[in-house]
Design a protein around this motif. Structure first.
Motif, PDB file in Angstrom:
ATOM      1  N   LYS A 148       0.841  -1.189   0.000  1.00  0.00           N
ATOM      2  CA  LYS A 148       0.000   0.000   0.000  1.00  0.00           C
ATOM      3  C   LYS A 148       0.876   1.238   0.000  1.00  0.00           C
ATOM      4  O   LYS A 148       2.084   1.180   0.250  1.00  0.00           O
ATOM      5  N   GLY A 149       0.250   2.369  -0.245  1.00  0.00           N
ATOM      6  CA  GLY A 149       0.990   3.618  -0.250  1.00  0.00           C
ATOM      7  C   GLY A 149       2.034   3.668  -1.345  1.00  0.00           C
ATOM      8  O   GLY A 149       1.850   3.151  -2.449  1.00  0.00           O
ATOM      9  N   LEU A 150       3.178   4.279  -1.027  1.00  0.00           N
ATOM     10  CA  LEU A 150       4.242   4.444  -2.004  1.00  0.00           C
ATOM     11  C   LEU A 150       4.814   3.096  -2.429  1.00  0.00           C
ATOM     12  O   LEU A 150       5.103   2.872  -3.610  1.00  0.00           O
ATOM     13  N   GLU A 151       4.978   2.190  -1.494  1.00  0.00           N
ATOM     14  CA  GLU A 151       5.473   0.855  -1.820  1.00  0.00           C
ATOM     15  C   GLU A 151       4.533   0.155  -2.806  1.00  0.00           C
ATOM     16  O   GLU A 151       4.973  -0.478  -3.772  1.00  0.00           O
ATOM     17  N   GLY A 152       3.231   0.292  -2.560  1.00  0.00           N
ATOM     18  CA  GLY A 152       2.253  -0.319  -3.451  1.00  0.00           C
ATOM     19  C   GLY A 152       2.318   0.256  -4.854  1.00  0.00           C
ATOM     20  O   GLY A 152       2.119  -0.469  -5.839  1.00  0.00           O
ATOM     21  N   HIS A 213       9.704   7.761   4.825  1.00  0.00           N
ATOM     22  CA  HIS A 213      10.793   7.020   5.457  1.00  0.00           C
ATOM     23  C   HIS A 213      10.351   5.592   5.748  1.00  0.00           C
ATOM     24  O   HIS A 213       9.154   5.287   5.760  1.00  0.00           O
ATOM     25  N   LEU A 214      11.348   4.751   5.985  1.00  0.00           N
ATOM     26  CA  LEU A 214      11.097   3.350   6.310  1.00  0.00           C
ATOM     27  C   LEU A 214      10.899   3.225   7.812  1.00  0.00           C
ATOM     28  O   LEU A 214      11.770   3.561   8.606  1.00  0.00           O
ATOM     29  N   LYS A 215       9.731   2.740   8.207  1.00  0.00           N
ATOM     30  CA  LYS A 215       9.407   2.572   9.627  1.00  0.00           C
ATOM     31  C   LYS A 215       9.007   1.118   9.848  1.00  0.00           C
ATOM     32  O   LYS A 215       7.919   0.691   9.464  1.00  0.00           O
ATOM     33  N   GLY A 216       9.907   0.360  10.458  1.00  0.00           N
ATOM     34  CA  GLY A 216       9.638  -1.061  10.633  1.00  0.00           C
ATOM     35  C   GLY A 216       9.629  -1.752   9.294  1.00  0.00           C
ATOM     36  O   GLY A 216      10.634  -1.777   8.587  1.00  0.00           O
ATOM     37  N   ASN A 217       8.485  -2.311   8.918  1.00  0.00           N
ATOM     38  CA  ASN A 217       8.335  -2.978   7.628  1.00  0.00           C
ATOM     39  C   ASN A 217       7.465  -2.196   6.661  1.00  0.00           C
ATOM     40  O   ASN A 217       7.009  -2.745   5.653  1.00  0.00           O
ATOM     41  N   ASP A 218       7.227  -0.930   6.946  1.00  0.00           N
ATOM     42  CA  ASP A 218       6.336  -0.123   6.115  1.00  0.00           C
ATOM     43  C   ASP A 218       7.027   1.160   5.678  1.00  0.00           C
ATOM     44  O   ASP A 218       7.893   1.700   6.375  1.00  0.00           O
ATOM     45  N   ILE A 219       6.619   1.645   4.489  1.00  0.00           N
ATOM     46  CA  ILE A 219       7.044   2.953   4.016  1.00  0.00           C
ATOM     47  C   ILE A 219       5.976   3.952   4.467  1.00  0.00           C
ATOM     48  O   ILE A 219       4.812   3.850   4.077  1.00  0.00           O
ATOM     49  N   VAL A 220       6.373   4.903   5.275  1.00  0.00           N
ATOM     50  CA  VAL A 220       5.438   5.863   5.855  1.00  0.00           C
ATOM     51  C   VAL A 220       5.758   7.250   5.317  1.00  0.00           C
ATOM     52  O   VAL A 220       6.916   7.678   5.328  1.00  0.00           O
ATOM     53  N   CYS A 221       4.726   7.943   4.828  1.00  0.00           N
ATOM     54  CA  CYS A 221       4.864   9.328   4.376  1.00  0.00           C
ATOM     55  C   CYS A 221       4.100  10.225   5.350  1.00  0.00           C
ATOM     56  O   CYS A 221       3.009   9.877   5.801  1.00  0.00           O
ATOM     57  N   ARG A 222       4.672  11.381   5.667  1.00  0.00           N
ATOM     58  CA  ARG A 222       4.086  12.232   6.704  1.00  0.00           C
ATOM     59  C   ARG A 222       2.813  12.935   6.253  1.00  0.00           C
ATOM     60  O   ARG A 222       2.052  13.442   7.069  1.00  0.00           O
TER      61      ARG A 222
END
Length: 277
Positions: A148-152, A213-222
Motif C-alpha cells: 500500500k501507499g508508495l510501496e504499493g 521514510h522506512l518505519k519497521g516494515n512499512d514505508i510511511v509518508c508524513r
C-alpha cells in the motif's frame, strides 16, 4: 515487505537476460533480416561452443539459487509451523513458487536443446516462458503481503512491466518472424530488471523521497502530498528508464549494423524509404 538484496538479486538476473536478448536479436536481425525468427533464448557464439547455452544456465542457476534463498534461508528452515506453512513467511513461499516457474523453463529449455528426450519447437518454449511471467504477474497482483501507499505504487508499476513481458512474448509466439515483438520482449525484461533496482534504491536505499521514510516494515509518508510527490517521482523514474532502454537499443543497433550488417539490410532500408516517397 522486501529488502534491498531481495530486489537487487532478481533485478540483476532480469537485467542480464534482457540486455543479452536485446543485443542478440539485433545482431540476428542485421545479420540476415529476411530470415529473422523469434528466439526465446540466444546462444553465445565462440569459445568452441562451450558457452552456447550460457543464457539458459544463468536463468536456471539464478532461479534455483534465489528460490533456495526464499524457500530455505529466509524462513530459517522453519517452513512448517504446527503442521502448516509458516504464516510469517508466506511472501517468501510465494516468491519461491514464482522462481520455480523460471527454473522449470530453464530446465525444459536445456532438455529441449541439449537432449533428444524433449524436442520442443520454439513456440512451445515461448509459451512456457510466458507462463513463468504469468506466475510472476499473479504473484505481485495477488500478493499476501499487502502493498500500500508508495510501496504499493512501485509494485503496481512492476506489475505493468511484467504484463508487458507477457504480451511481447505472446506476440512473438504468434508472429514467429516479428523482429519488433522480439526486441520489445528484450526491452521489457531489461526494464523489469532496472525497475527492481529502482525500487531497491528508493524504498530501501538512498533515493527515498522527501517526507517519506522506512518505519519497521512499512514505508510511511508524513502527508498525502508527500506520498503523491513520491508517486510522481516514480513516474518520472520509469520514464527515464524507458528513454535509457530506447537509447541503449539504438546504440546496440548501430554497433550491430556496423559489425554484422548484411547487404540485405541496406536494401530493405532503401525499399522502405521508396515506399514513403
Amino acid at each position: 515487505m522486501g529488502s534491498f538484496k531481495g530486489h537487487v538479486l532478481p533485478g540483476s538476473l532480469f537485467l542480464l537476460v534482457g540486455v543479452w536478448h536485446m543485443w542478440s536479436c539485433l545482431v540476428q536481425y542485421v545479420s540476415n533480416p529476411k530470415s529473422y525468427k523469434v528466439r526465446v533464448w540466444h546462444p553465445v557464439s565462440g569459445f568452441n561452443g562451450k558457452l552456447k547455452h550460457l543464457e539458459l544456465y544463468v536463468i536456471t542457476g539464478g532461479a534455483f539459487i534465489d528460490m533456495c534463498i526464499e524457500l530455505l534461508y529466509s524462513p530459517h528452515l522453519k517452513i512448517f509451523v504446527n503442521g502448516m506453512l509458516n504464516p510469517n513467511h508466506m511472501n517468501d513461499f510465494e516468491h519461491s513458487g514464482m522462481l520455480l516457474m523460471f527454473f522449470i523453463f530453464g530446465v525444459v529449455a536445456l532438455l529441449s536443446v541439449k537432449t533428444r528426450y524433449l524436442p520442443l519447437p520454439e513456440g512451445a518454449l515461448c509459451l512456457i516462458a510466458a507462463a513463468a511471467f504469468c506466475s510472476e504477474y499473479l504473484l505481485f497482483y495477488f500478493h499476501s503481503t499487502t502493498h500500500k501507499g508508495l510501496e504499493g505504487y512501485y509494485h503496481l508499476l512492476l506489475v505493468f512491466l511484467v504484463g508487458l513481458c507477457i504480451a511481447s512474448i505472446l506476440a512473438g509466439t504468434l508472429l514467429s518472424d516479428s523482429f519488433p515483438a522480439d526486441l520489445c520482449s528484450g526491452a521489457a525484461i531489461t526494464l523489469q530488471g532496472l525497475w527492481f533496482y529502482q525500487t531497491a534504491f528508493v524504498l530501501y536505499g538512498f533515493m527515498m523521497p522527501e517526507g517519506c521514510h522506512l518505519k519497521g516494515n512499512d514505508i510511511v509518508c508524513r502527508s498525502a502530498e508527500s506520498e503523491t510527490r513520491g508517486e510522481l517521482l516514480a513516474n518520472s523514474q520509469l520514464f527515464g528508464l524507458v528513454l535509457g532502454v530506447l537509447a541503449l537499443a539504438v546504440a546496440f543497433y548501430g554497433l550491430a549494423a556496423k559489425s554484422f550488417g548484411h547487404s540485405d539490410l541496406q536494401s530493405l532500408l532503401v525499399s522502405g524509404e521508396q515506399e514513403f516517397d
